[in-house]
Design an enzyme around this catalytic site. Structure first.
Site, short mmCIF file in Angstrom:
data_model
loop_
_atom_site.label_atom_id
_atom_site.label_comp_id
_atom_site.label_asym_id
_atom_site.label_seq_id
_atom_site.Cartn_x
_atom_site.Cartn_y
_atom_site.Cartn_z
CB CYS A 87 -0.92 0.00 1.20
SG CYS A 87 -1.67 -1.59 1.49
CG HIS A 132 -6.37 0.49 0.07
ND1 HIS A 132 -5.27 0.82 -0.70
CD2 HIS A 132 -5.89 0.19 1.30
CE1 HIS A 132 -4.18 0.70 0.05
NE2 HIS A 132 -4.52 0.33 1.25
CD GLU A 162 -3.55 7.69 8.75
OE1 GLU A 162 -4.45 6.88 8.47
OE2 GLU A 162 -2.95 8.38 7.89
CG HIS A 207 -2.58 4.21 4.90
ND1 HIS A 207 -2.25 4.12 3.56
CD2 HIS A 207 -2.73 2.94 5.33
CE1 HIS A 207 -2.22 2.84 3.20
NE2 HIS A 207 -2.51 2.11 4.25
CG PHE A 264 -0.65 -5.52 4.73
CD1 PHE A 264 -1.23 -4.82 5.76
CD2 PHE A 264 -1.39 -6.53 4.11
CE1 PHE A 264 -2.54 -5.11 6.18
CE2 PHE A 264 -2.69 -6.82 4.53
CZ PHE A 264 -3.26 -6.11 5.56
CE LYS A 288 -5.82 3.78 1.17
NZ LYS A 288 -5.00 4.88 1.69
#
Lengths: 404, 86
Positions: A163, A332, A306, A295, A391, A327
Site C-alpha cells: 500500500c 484502496h 494513524e 492512509h 502491510f 479511500k
C-alpha cells in the site's frame, strides 16, 4: 547542489472518473465511486463491492497489439502518463530524454493476466497460453511501456511495497531530481486487483467491508478495494521555470521507515518516524501543515494508530488540521493509492478545497480530529502531507507545498 | 456442547496457541492463551475448513454478534450453532 522539485503535470483514472479532472470533481463533490463488482465468478465471493472502473473501453484507447501486451494496470498507467505529459507541455528532446525516467508503484502488477491464465490452465485444462503472458504480467511492464512510448531513457523501474508503493516510487523520483541525477520523472502508481483471485485472497484476511469504507467512523467495518492509476510529472524547478511551465505544487519532503514489528498490524512509532521525517526533510514546522491525506483504510487497526501518531506529532495543532481519507470514495488502490491521493493534496494547495471522508456516520472517540466528514471543506492550505503505511510495516510520507 | 465440536475447536485453538490441548481452558480468552490477531484469523479459517461452514467474522468489528470470540467456550458455542444451521 540540492535542486528543488515541482509538479508540472498530473493524470489519473479511477472509479471517480476517467481522468484527473473527473477524479477531482468526484472528490470535490464527495461522490461515492464504490459499487457492485462486476467480473467472472464474483458470485463465489463474500466481498462484492469495490471502486471498480466501469464504462472503460480499452479498445477505444489502444490497438489490438497494445492490448495483447498491456494488462489493465498498464493501460491505466499509460493513460494517466499521457494526460500528465500533455498537461506539462514537455517535449522530450534527445538531451532531455536521457535526463528523464519513470518510477511507478504497483503491488499486484499484471494480476488480471495471471488470474485469467491460471484459470485457463488449471480450471479449463488448456495446455497453451498466449505468448506474451510474461511481459504482460510483470510488475515493471507499466513503467517500461511509459518509458518506451515517450523515449524516456533515464532511470526507470517499479517499486512494490504494497500500500506504500506509490509513495515510495514518488519519493525515489523526488530524490533523483533533487540530487541532480535527472530533470524530469514520470512517477505515481497503478493497480488493478479487482478480479476473482485478487479479492478472494483479500477476503481471507477478514479485514474487508461488505458494505462501505468508513474511515474514522466508529461504525467502520473494514477496507474496500479500488483500481486505477495516477501519474505526475516531477520536474526540476529551474527547468520548469525556464520553459514557463504551469507549476501545480512543489514536492518539499519525503521520509520512509520500517516498523520492523509485524507483517500486517500497523505500528504507531513507525508511522510517527515517517511523518516527522517528512516534516524535517521539508523544513516544515507542524503548524505549517493544513491538510493530511490520511492512509485511512477504514480498518480499526489503521485508523486508531494513524490518529494517535498524528495527534502525538502535531500536539495542539492537531485540532486545527484537516485529515481526510479519500479511500472512502475511490477505494484502496493498494500499490496505486498514494498517487491518486496526491491529487487531493494538490487540490487542497491549488484550490483550497479539502476532499471529504465520505460514508462517515458516527464520531469515533479514538479519532477526535477534523476528518472532513462527508462534505468538502474550504481552507487556505500552504503545505500538506500524504501518508502511506503498508502491510509489511513499510511507511512512506510525502510533503507538498503550494507552487513557488 | 457436543464433544466432537468441542474437541476439534479446542485442538484448533491449541495449535494456534502452541499449547497442549489440556492447557486450553474453556473460560480462557484468546488473549490469555497468547493467540494474536493473525492466529485468530488462521483459527477461523481452520474452523471453516474443518466443519465446512462460513464463519461470519470481521476483524474490524470489536463485537461480532454472530460469532462471539470472547472465550474458548463462546467460540465452541458459536461453532455449534453454525454446524447446526449448516
Amino acid at each position: 547542489m540540492v535542486k528543488r522539485v515541482v509538479i508540472t503535470g498530473q493524470g489519473a483514472i479511477s472509479s471517480l472518473g476517467l481522468n484527473a479532472d473527473a477524479t477531482l470533481s468526484g472528490m470535490r463533490e464527495g461522490r461515492l465511486g464504490i459499487s457492485d463488482l462486476e467480473f467472472r465468478d464474483v458470485e463465489r465471493l463474500s466481498i462484492r463491492i469495490g471502486g471498480q472502473i466501469k464504462n472503460f473501453d480499452a479498445q477505444s484507447h489502444f490497438t489490438r497489439q497494445q492490448i495483447s501486451l498491456f494488462d489493465r494496470f498498464t493501460q491505466f498507467a499509460v493513460l494517466a502518463a499521457a494526460e500528465a505529459i500533455a498537461q506539462s507541455g514537455l517535449e522530450f528532446t534527445p538531451e532531455l530524454s536521457e535526463k528523464s525516467g519513470v518510477i511507478l508503484g504497483t503491488s499486484g502488477g499484471g494480476l488480471q493476466t495471471q488470474d485469467d491464465n491460471f484459470r485457463l490452465v488449471y480450471q479449463e485444462g488448456k495446455n497453451r497460453v498466449h505468448p506474451f503472458i510474461v511481459p504482460r504480467l510483470m510488475n515493471n511492464a507499466a513503467a517500461s511501456h511509459v518509458s518506451m512510448i515517450y523515449n524516456l531513457t533515464g532511470p526507470t523501474f517499479t517499486v512494490a511495497t504494497a500500500c506504500a508503493s506509490s509513495n515510495h516510487a514518488m519519493g525515489q523520483a523526488f530524490h533523483m531530481i533533487r540530487a541532480g541525477m535527472t530533470d524530469v520523472m514520470l512517477t505515481g502508481g497503478s493497480e488493478s486487483m479487482l478480479c476473482f483471485g485478487g479479492i478472494k485472497a483479500w477476503e481471507g484476511l477478514r479485514v474487508m467491508s461488505k458494505d462501505a469504507c468508513r474511515p474514522f467512523s466508529a461504525d467502520r467495518n473494514g477496507m474496500v478495494q479500488g483500481e486505477g492509476a495516477a501519474v505526475f510529472v516531477f520536474e526540476e524547478f529551474e527547468h520548469a521555470k525556464a520553459r514557463g511551465a504551469n507549476i501545480l505544487a512543489e514536492v518539499v519532503g519525503f521520509a520512509m521507515s520500517s516498523d520492523a514489528s509485524d507483517i500486517v498490524m500497523p505500528n504507531k512509532d513507525g508511522a510517527k518516524r515517517a511523518i516527522s521525517g517528512a516534516l524535517r526533510d521539508a523544513g516544515l514546522n507542524v503548524d505549517d501543515i493544513g491538510y493530511i491525506n490520511a492512509h485511512g483504510t477504514g480498518t480499526t487497526a489503521n485508523d486508531k494508530t494513524e490518529c494517535q501518531a498524528v495527534n502525538e506529532i502535531f500536539g495542539d495543532h492537531a485540532k486545527n488540521l484537516r485529515m481526510s481519507s479519500t479511500k472512502s470514495m475511490h477505494g484502496h488502490l493498494i500499490g496505486g493509492t498514494g498517487a491518486v491521493e496526491l491529487l487531493a493534496c494538490i487540490m487542497a494547495l491549488r484550490e483550497g478545497v479539502i476532499a471529504p471522508t465520505v460514508s462517515h456516520r458516527v464520531s469515533d472517540p479514538d479519532c477526535q480530529m477534523n476528518v472532513v466528514p462527508n462534505v468538502a471543506q474550504q481552507a487556505k492550505i500552504t503545505a500538506t502531507l500524504s501518508n502511506a503505511f503498508a502491510f509489511g510495516g513499510l511507511n512512506a510520507v510525502i510533503a507538498l507545498r503550494a507552487a513557488p | 456442547m457436543s464433544d466432537s465440536v468441542k474437541t476439534k475447536v479446542i485442538a484448533i485453538i491449541a495449535e494456534q496457541a502452541m499449547l497442549d490441548i489440556t492447557e486450553v481452558s474453556l473460560d480462557a480468552s484468546l488473549d490469555d492463551l497468547g493467540v494474536d490477531s493473525l492466529g485468530l484469523v488462521e483459527a477461523v479459517f481452520a474452523i471453516e475448513e474443518e466443519f465446512d461452514v462460513q464463519v461470519p467474522f470481521n476483524a474490524n468489528e470489536t463485537e461480532n454478534a454472530d460469532f462471539d470470540i470472547s472465550t474458548v467456550k463462546s467460540m465452541i458455542a458459536a461453532v455449534e450453532k453454525l454446524v447446526a444451521e449448516a
